[in-house]
Design an enzyme around this catalytic site. Structure first.
Site, PDB file in Angstrom:
ATOM      1  CD  GLU A 192       9.355  -6.325   7.281  1.00 44.16           C
ATOM      2  OE1 GLU A 192       8.824  -4.389   7.130  1.00 44.16           O
ATOM      3  OE2 GLU A 192       8.859  -6.508   8.503  1.00 44.16           O
ATOM      4  CG  HIS A 207      -4.060 -36.790  15.549  1.00 42.31           C
ATOM      5  ND1 HIS A 207      -4.414 -38.249  15.802  1.00 42.31           N
ATOM      6  CD2 HIS A 207      -5.317 -36.039  15.129  1.00 42.31           C
ATOM      7  CE1 HIS A 207      -5.454 -38.646  15.500  1.00 42.31           C
ATOM      8  NE2 HIS A 207      -5.959 -37.709  13.916  1.00 42.31           N
ATOM      9  N   GLY A 256      -5.129  -2.317   5.299  1.00 41.56           N
ATOM     10  CA  GLY A 256      -4.096  -2.838   4.242  1.00 41.56           C
ATOM     11  C   GLY A 256      -4.683  -4.439   4.755  1.00 41.56           C
ATOM     12  NE  ARG A 257      -6.766  -4.525  10.890  1.00 38.54           N
ATOM     13  CZ  ARG A 257      -6.056  -3.021  11.146  1.00 38.54           C
ATOM     14  NH1 ARG A 257      -5.045  -3.195  10.392  1.00 38.54           N
ATOM     15  NH2 ARG A 257      -6.707  -1.911  11.873  1.00 38.54           N
ATOM     16  CE  LYS A 309       5.217  -1.231  10.462  1.00 32.59           C
ATOM     17  NZ  LYS A 309       4.550  -0.356   9.559  1.00 32.59           N
ATOM     18  CE  LYS A 325      -3.953   2.037   3.346  1.00 31.86           C
ATOM     19  NZ  LYS A 325      -4.842   1.705   4.335  1.00 31.86           N
ATOM     20  CD  GLU A 328      -2.381  -5.501  11.943  1.00 29.96           C
ATOM     21  OE1 GLU A 328      -1.044  -5.393  11.693  1.00 29.96           O
ATOM     22  OE2 GLU A 328      -2.748  -5.123  10.817  1.00 29.96           O
TER      23      GLU A 328
HETATM   24  C1  G6Q Z   1      -3.327  -3.965   7.568  1.00 26.48           C
HETATM   25  C2  G6Q Z   1      -1.445  -3.344   8.638  1.00 26.48           C
HETATM   26  C3  G6Q Z   1      -0.255  -4.121   7.926  1.00 26.48           C
HETATM   27  C4  G6Q Z   1       0.140  -4.017   6.328  1.00 26.48           C
HETATM   28  C5  G6Q Z   1       1.721  -4.034   5.735  1.00 26.48           C
HETATM   29  C6  G6Q Z   1       2.374  -4.220   4.683  1.00 26.48           C
HETATM   30  O1  G6Q Z   1      -4.202  -3.880   7.676  1.00 26.48           O
HETATM   31  O2  G6Q Z   1      -1.639  -2.333   7.497  1.00 26.48           O
HETATM   32  O3  G6Q Z   1      -0.186  -5.132   7.937  1.00 26.48           O
HETATM   33  O4  G6Q Z   1      -0.390  -4.514   5.684  1.00 26.48           O
HETATM   34  O5  G6Q Z   1       2.414  -3.640   6.965  1.00 26.48           O
HETATM   35  O6  G6Q Z   1       2.042  -3.156   4.610  1.00 26.48           O
HETATM   36  P1  G6Q Z   1       1.818  -2.287   3.208  1.00 26.48           P
HETATM   37  O7  G6Q Z   1       1.571  -2.364   1.953  1.00 26.48           O
HETATM   38  O8  G6Q Z   1       2.036  -0.621   3.064  1.00 26.48           O
HETATM   39  O9  G6Q Z   1       3.080  -2.766   2.503  1.00 26.48           O
END
Ligand code: G6Q
Length: 547
Positions: free
Chosen positions: A212, A383, A266-267, A511, A206, A352
């Site tokens: 990462e 199991h 994001g989620r 972070k 996003k 989250e």
């Molecule tokens: C989700 C969070 C988080 C996000 C990641 C990746 O709701 O905001 O999990 O999706 O940190 O972020 P980017 O898509 O900006 O790389």
């Protein structure tokens, strides 16, 4: 009302809890032959049996009363109206617009976002079809055989979970893989044996700044450039982002950049262009069927009365388990191997979103919020950790999910799967008394003394709550509905708990600290005023690293 001074509805539920404390699910079922019919709900292809929860008619009436007292109907309307429900980031949360199959406009700041949503979907279709049919090719003219999505968190878990869940729908599509971890092992192992000439990377972020993802994207870029030359890079990359400037700087051609918007969390983003790897894996028709399934559930959530509203019921039962029965954790147990990443996906969605300790007015909440969510597919879990579910000292409410029909029909596998799923929720609910256990052992010829000795170990308390979802079959439509139901469950609970489920400030501190510690691991002196544990660990790691 503040959360420290519970309203009448909340206090009434506390009192009601004391009154029904001694009830057992065995009695509730024995005295009500219609319990299953009365405590189940169906919308479209999604069926939910919630009868094996420690609730009575009165419990539910009181929970619906609580929902009304907390303004549930208005909150749902406000969510769908595009109000800035994510108030800390001053944004709406309009993932429903991404899967809006109706002609209804969805307004953000006076502008209908639907034309832009449809435009991106159309571009995704063109690109996904070109890749799947071999029209879009790599720099050397070879069709793509492998797609590697690079993303993390919301830009990984959703598309990964769905791509796995819909594998039966893949047809002749490319092999779609996912890299998320900054540990280079993830990228290296994912690319092992893969041919750069037939590989397409999708960088999904996003913000397009996530450490990462950017580290993995740069290494993937170098992998292509080393094998095929710098000029090959644009033919082997696509991007999904809200940050078009950064995707341009990375060198991804504009016609391979798929946009989404800051009103998509994001989620909650798998329904957006973040779903591109899904479309590449199973085709755009199936991706749109997923959207349609979720949209049908949205319509149900938006319009059904609370008493027949599946996500509302699911959410309120979760509140009952969490706040009134004191359950700290919640297990998700899909009896479906294709759903093996669903628990991980729901873990992010739920934890989250509702892992918050401050209410919408910035004050500490006076009650428990989101539980710890975890799970594994059945029957494997049986199991492993089910022992604790049945006989441990913690009560763990569980969600079972199973499809009546499987995708393969090997022998009696599916019958065994179904029988095990039903057996587990039955055992959790009804258990086995010591008397029954002893009688069974005597019947099998065991000596009375031995039977008496073993009875406590071989008895089960039961009275452990669970929900069971039944799908006719795991399809894009039913999966879309199931996931949307969980998204809305999270929202329902956030309304009761008066918290914002759409921000995630809790991930920021780590972070920041990682950025500060990065230079300490090499170069600059290790000891620069950190606490003694961190300083000691940095020094230890530095001493062990190859020179
Ligand atoms: C989700 C969070 C988080 C996000 C990641 C990746 O709701 O905001 O999990 O999706 O940190 O972020 P980017 O898509 O900006 O790389």
């Amino acid at each position: 009302m503040t959360n420290d001074t519970p309203d009448i509805a909340w206090q009434g539920l506390l009192e009601h809890r004391r009154q029904i404390e001694s009830l057992h699910l065995r009695d509730l079922f024995a005295t009500d032959p219609d319990r299953f019919a009365r405590f189940s709900v169906e919308t479209g292809a999604l069926f939910l049996d919630y009868s094996k929860n420690l609730v009575t008619e009165e419990t539910l009436t009181r929970l619906f009363g609580l929902a009304r007292a907390r303004g549930m109907e208005a909150a749902i309307a406000s969510l769908f109206a595009g109000d800035r429900v994510n108030h800390t980031e001053r944004r709406p949360a309009l993932h429903m617009a991404l899967r809006n199959r109706s002609q209804r406009p969805v307004m953000v700041d006076g502008v209908d976002v639907m034309p832009a949503v449809r435009d991106v979907l159309a571009r995704m279709r063109t690109f996904a079809e070109a890749v799947r049919s071999g029209i879009a090719v790599g720099s050397g003219g070879s069709p793509y055989r492998t797609v590697v999505n690079i993303g993390i968190g919301g830009s990984d878990l959703g598309p990964l979970m769905v791509a796995e869940a819909l594998k039966a729908f893949r047809g002749s599509g490319p092999d779609v893989r996912f890299v998320s971890n900054v540990d280079d092992t993830h990228l290296v192992e994912t690319l092992r044996g893969v041919d750069p000439a037939t590989t397409l990377f999708v960088v999904s972020s996003k913000t397009f700044t996530t450490q990462e993802t950017m580290a993995n994207a740069q290494s993937a870029r170098a992998w292509i450039a080393d094998a095929l030359g710098d000029a090959a890079v644009p033919s082997h990359f696509a991007a999904v982002s809200t940050n078009l400037e950064a995707t341009r700087t990375f060198g991804i051609p504009a016609n391979r950049v798929f946009e989404f918007w800051d009103w998509v969390g994001g989620r909650y983003s798998l329904w957006s262009a973040i779903g591109l790897p899904i479309a590449l894996a199973v085709g755009m028709d199936h991706f749109e069927a997923l959207l349609a399934g979720a949209h049908a559930l949205d319509e149900h959530f938006r319009t059904a009365p609370l008493e027949r509203n599946l996500p509302v019921i699911l959410g309120l039962i979760g509140v009952w388990n969490r706040n009134f029965l004191g359950c700290d954790t919640h297990a998700v147990l899909p009896y479906d191997q294709y759903l093996h990443r669903l628990p991980a996906y729901l873990q992010q969605l739920d934890m989250e979103s509702n892992g918050k300790r401050v209410d919408r007015d910035g004050r500490p909440v006076g009650h428990a919020t989101g539980p710890i969510l975890w799970g594994e597919p059945g029957t494997n879990g049986q199991h492993a950790f089910f022992q604790l579910l049945h006989q441990g000292t913690s009560v763990v409410p569980a969600d079972f999910m199973v499809a009546a029909d499987g995708h393969h029909h090997l022998g009696r596998h599916h019958d065994l799967l179904l029988a095990n799923c039903l057996a587990q929720s039955q055992a959790l609910a009804f258990g086995k008394t010591a008397e029954t256990a002893e009688a069974e052992m005597l019947q099998s010829g065991m000596a009375p003394e031995e039977a008496r000795r073993l009875a406590p170990y071989r008895s089960f308390p039961g009275n452990r709550p669970s929900n069971t979802f039944v799908l006719p079959k795991l399809t894009p439509e039913t999966l879309g509905a199931l996931v949307a139901a969980y998204e809305h469950r999270v929202f329902v609970q956030s309304v009761i708990w008066n918290i914002n489920p759409f921000d995630q400030w809790g991930v920021e501190l780590g972070k920041q600290l990682a950025n500060r510690l990065l230079p300490r691991l090499s170069g600059t002196p290790a000891d620069s005023g950190e606490d003694s544990s961190t300083t000691g660990l940095v020094a230890k790691l530095r001493s062990l690293r190859p020179a």
